[in-house]
Design a protein around this motif. Structure first.
Motif, PDB file in Angstrom:
ATOM      1  N   LEU A   1      54.075  25.152  30.332  1.00 34.84           N
ATOM      2  CA  LEU A   1      54.669  24.071  29.895  1.00 34.84           C
ATOM      3  C   LEU A   1      54.077  22.589  30.260  1.00 34.84           C
ATOM      4  CD1 LEU A   1      58.554  25.088  29.725  1.00 34.84           C
ATOM      5  CD2 LEU A   1      56.920  24.732  27.683  1.00 34.84           C
ATOM      6  N   LYS A   2      53.934  22.532  31.364  1.00 29.61           N
ATOM      7  CA  LYS A   2      53.577  21.255  32.043  1.00 29.61           C
ATOM      8  C   LYS A   2      52.208  20.912  31.352  1.00 29.61           C
ATOM      9  CE  LYS A   2      52.221  18.471  35.781  1.00 29.61           C
ATOM     10  NZ  LYS A   2      52.185  18.582  37.577  1.00 29.61           N
ATOM     11  N   GLN A   3      51.334  21.913  31.350  1.00 31.89           N
ATOM     12  CA  GLN A   3      49.806  21.604  30.470  1.00 31.89           C
ATOM     13  C   GLN A   3      49.972  21.437  28.848  1.00 31.89           C
ATOM     14  OE1 GLN A   3      46.616  24.102  31.811  1.00 31.89           O
ATOM     15  NE2 GLN A   3      48.191  25.279  32.749  1.00 31.89           N
ATOM     16  N   VAL A   4      51.172  22.229  28.335  1.00 27.03           N
ATOM     17  CA  VAL A   4      51.320  21.620  27.006  1.00 27.03           C
ATOM     18  C   VAL A   4      51.901  20.364  26.705  1.00 27.03           C
ATOM     19  CG1 VAL A   4      52.893  22.432  25.111  1.00 27.03           C
ATOM     20  CG2 VAL A   4      51.789  24.228  26.299  1.00 27.03           C
ATOM     21  N   VAL A  25      49.733  30.122  23.592  1.00 30.65           N
ATOM     22  CA  VAL A  25      48.769  29.251  23.939  1.00 30.65           C
ATOM     23  C   VAL A  25      47.331  29.896  24.054  1.00 30.65           C
ATOM     24  CG1 VAL A  25      50.609  27.713  25.537  1.00 30.65           C
ATOM     25  CG2 VAL A  25      49.260  29.856  26.354  1.00 30.65           C
ATOM     26  N   MET A  26      46.536  28.894  23.924  1.00 30.54           N
ATOM     27  CA  MET A  26      45.052  29.070  23.978  1.00 30.54           C
ATOM     28  C   MET A  26      44.537  28.976  25.511  1.00 30.54           C
ATOM     29  SD  MET A  26      41.886  27.977  21.700  1.00 30.54           S
ATOM     30  CE  MET A  26      42.279  26.323  22.092  1.00 30.54           C
ATOM     31  N   ILE A  27      44.059  29.916  26.254  1.00 34.12           N
ATOM     32  CA  ILE A  27      43.745  29.739  27.440  1.00 34.12           C
ATOM     33  C   ILE A  27      42.219  29.862  27.783  1.00 34.12           C
ATOM     34  CG2 ILE A  27      43.847  30.833  29.862  1.00 34.12           C
ATOM     35  CD1 ILE A  27      46.490  29.831  28.804  1.00 34.12           C
ATOM     36  N   VAL A  28      41.499  29.008  28.314  1.00 34.43           N
ATOM     37  CA  VAL A  28      40.190  28.954  28.625  1.00 34.43           C
ATOM     38  C   VAL A  28      39.895  28.691  29.848  1.00 34.43           C
ATOM     39  CG1 VAL A  28      37.735  28.182  28.088  1.00 34.43           C
ATOM     40  CG2 VAL A  28      39.633  28.246  26.140  1.00 34.43           C
ATOM     41  N   ASP A  29      39.266  29.686  30.750  1.00 35.02           N
ATOM     42  CA  ASP A  29      39.138  29.601  32.297  1.00 35.02           C
ATOM     43  C   ASP A  29      40.357  29.086  32.966  1.00 35.02           C
ATOM     44  OD1 ASP A  29      36.249  30.147  32.072  1.00 35.02           O
ATOM     45  OD2 ASP A  29      36.175  27.839  31.842  1.00 35.02           O
ATOM     46  N   GLU A  30      41.507  29.877  32.356  1.00 35.67           N
ATOM     47  CA  GLU A  30      42.684  29.704  33.083  1.00 35.67           C
ATOM     48  C   GLU A  30      43.623  28.541  33.025  1.00 35.67           C
ATOM     49  OE1 GLU A  30      43.895  32.737  34.232  1.00 35.67           O
ATOM     50  OE2 GLU A  30      41.927  33.436  33.632  1.00 35.67           O
ATOM     51  N   GLN A  31      42.904  27.682  32.031  1.00 29.76           N
ATOM     52  CA  GLN A  31      43.439  26.442  31.645  1.00 29.76           C
ATOM     53  C   GLN A  31      44.100  26.439  30.148  1.00 29.76           C
ATOM     54  OE1 GLN A  31      43.965  23.569  33.521  1.00 29.76           O
ATOM     55  NE2 GLN A  31      43.341  25.012  35.125  1.00 29.76           N
ATOM     56  N   VAL A  32      45.166  25.718  29.868  1.00 30.40           N
ATOM     57  CA  VAL A  32      45.735  25.856  28.534  1.00 30.40           C
ATOM     58  C   VAL A  32      44.872  24.745  27.732  1.00 30.40           C
ATOM     59  CG1 VAL A  32      47.501  24.982  26.953  1.00 30.40           C
ATOM     60  CG2 VAL A  32      48.037  26.493  29.292  1.00 30.40           C
ATOM     61  N   VAL A  33      44.173  25.147  26.654  1.00 28.99           N
ATOM     62  CA  VAL A  33      43.158  24.289  26.057  1.00 28.99           C
ATOM     63  C   VAL A  33      44.013  24.158  24.667  1.00 28.99           C
ATOM     64  CG1 VAL A  33      41.043  23.901  24.926  1.00 28.99           C
ATOM     65  CG2 VAL A  33      41.201  25.067  27.073  1.00 28.99           C
ATOM     66  N   VAL A  70      48.027  33.889  24.486  1.00 26.37           N
ATOM     67  CA  VAL A  70      48.963  34.683  25.099  1.00 26.37           C
ATOM     68  C   VAL A  70      50.176  33.935  24.648  1.00 26.37           C
ATOM     69  CG1 VAL A  70      47.777  35.334  27.419  1.00 26.37           C
ATOM     70  CG2 VAL A  70      49.011  33.103  27.319  1.00 26.37           C
ATOM     71  N   PRO A  71      51.453  34.718  24.478  1.00 30.61           N
ATOM     72  CA  PRO A  71      52.547  34.050  24.407  1.00 30.61           C
ATOM     73  C   PRO A  71      52.974  32.795  25.338  1.00 30.61           C
ATOM     74  CG  PRO A  71      52.823  36.338  24.191  1.00 30.61           C
ATOM     75  CD  PRO A  71      51.508  36.255  24.905  1.00 30.61           C
ATOM     76  N   LEU A  72      53.462  31.724  24.885  1.00 31.95           N
ATOM     77  CA  LEU A  72      53.953  30.537  25.610  1.00 31.95           C
ATOM     78  C   LEU A  72      54.912  30.832  26.811  1.00 31.95           C
ATOM     79  CD1 LEU A  72      53.877  27.422  25.883  1.00 31.95           C
ATOM     80  CD2 LEU A  72      55.627  27.434  24.306  1.00 31.95           C
ATOM     81  N   ALA A  73      54.896  30.487  27.759  1.00 32.50           N
ATOM     82  CA  ALA A  73      55.647  30.774  28.833  1.00 32.50           C
ATOM     83  C   ALA A  73      56.059  29.631  29.509  1.00 32.50           C
ATOM     84  CB  ALA A  73      55.111  31.952  29.831  1.00 32.50           C
ATOM     85  N   GLY A  74      56.976  29.575  30.469  1.00 30.92           N
ATOM     86  CA  GLY A  74      57.333  28.438  31.250  1.00 30.92           C
ATOM     87  C   GLY A  74      56.183  27.941  32.128  1.00 30.92           C
ATOM     88  N   GLU A  75      55.498  28.887  32.590  1.00 25.84           N
ATOM     89  CA  GLU A  75      54.273  28.399  33.635  1.00 25.84           C
ATOM     90  C   GLU A  75      53.220  27.351  32.637  1.00 25.84           C
ATOM     91  OE1 GLU A  75      51.318  31.869  33.371  1.00 25.84           O
ATOM     92  OE2 GLU A  75      53.406  32.671  33.983  1.00 25.84           O
TER      93      GLU A  75
END
Length: 150
Positions: A15-18, A47-55, A8-13
């Motif tokens: 950023l902390k995980q990135v 970002v690549m999301i797996v189980d609602e987490q940025v991986v 998904v496109p990178l969004a502000g939400e």
């Protein structure tokens, strides 16, 4: 590798995980201000999301059909599971879908895992920037690689 992966496109939400992954994955991580600049010129960040987490994630710049991969990483705790290959292949597919003509990147000469991943995906070394990156032992070369999309 889990089957419920999405890009998904990178969004502000995100950023902390990135930022957390960036600090863990790179010997010389990007600053928080660079990570937070999600609307930069030609921004093509996902970002690549797996189980609602940025991986994993990539930062890229698409300027008139020439894409530059600026930064890519997978959470070190998930490396070796195929996520890097999936992320890179998804990036290439996305570039193609957006009618890019070429992809460019540079990688530290010591980053053998990344170099092998890029080679396997079809990238070719085209040049080097001598003593470009800071390293623990002084400086190291940047290998410039390209991928032509037709």
């Amino acid at each position: 590798m889990k089957s419920n992966i999405k890009l998904v496109p990178l969004a502000g939400e995100h950023l902390k995980q990135v930022q957390q992954i960036e600090k863990q994955a790179h010997s010389h991580p990007w600053s928080e201000s660079l990570i937070a600049d999600i609307n930069s010129r030609g921004a093509f960040h996902h970002v690549m999301i797996v189980d609602e987490q940025v991986v994993g994630y990539f930062y890229a710049q698409n300027i008139v059909g020439e894409v530059t991969l600026l930064n890519i990483a997978v959470n070190p705790s998930c490396q070796g599971s195929g996520y890097g290959k999936w992320l890179l292949e998804s990036f290439i597919d996305l570039c193609s879908a957006n009618r890019a003509e070429s992809i460019w990147l540079e990688v530290r000469q010591s980053n053998n895992r990344a170099i092998n991943l890029y080679n396997d995906a079809g990238f070719n070394e085209v040049d080097r920037r001598v003593d470009y990156y800071p390293s623990a032992n002084g400086k190291e070369d940047a290998i410039i690689m390209s991928y032509i999309i037709f």
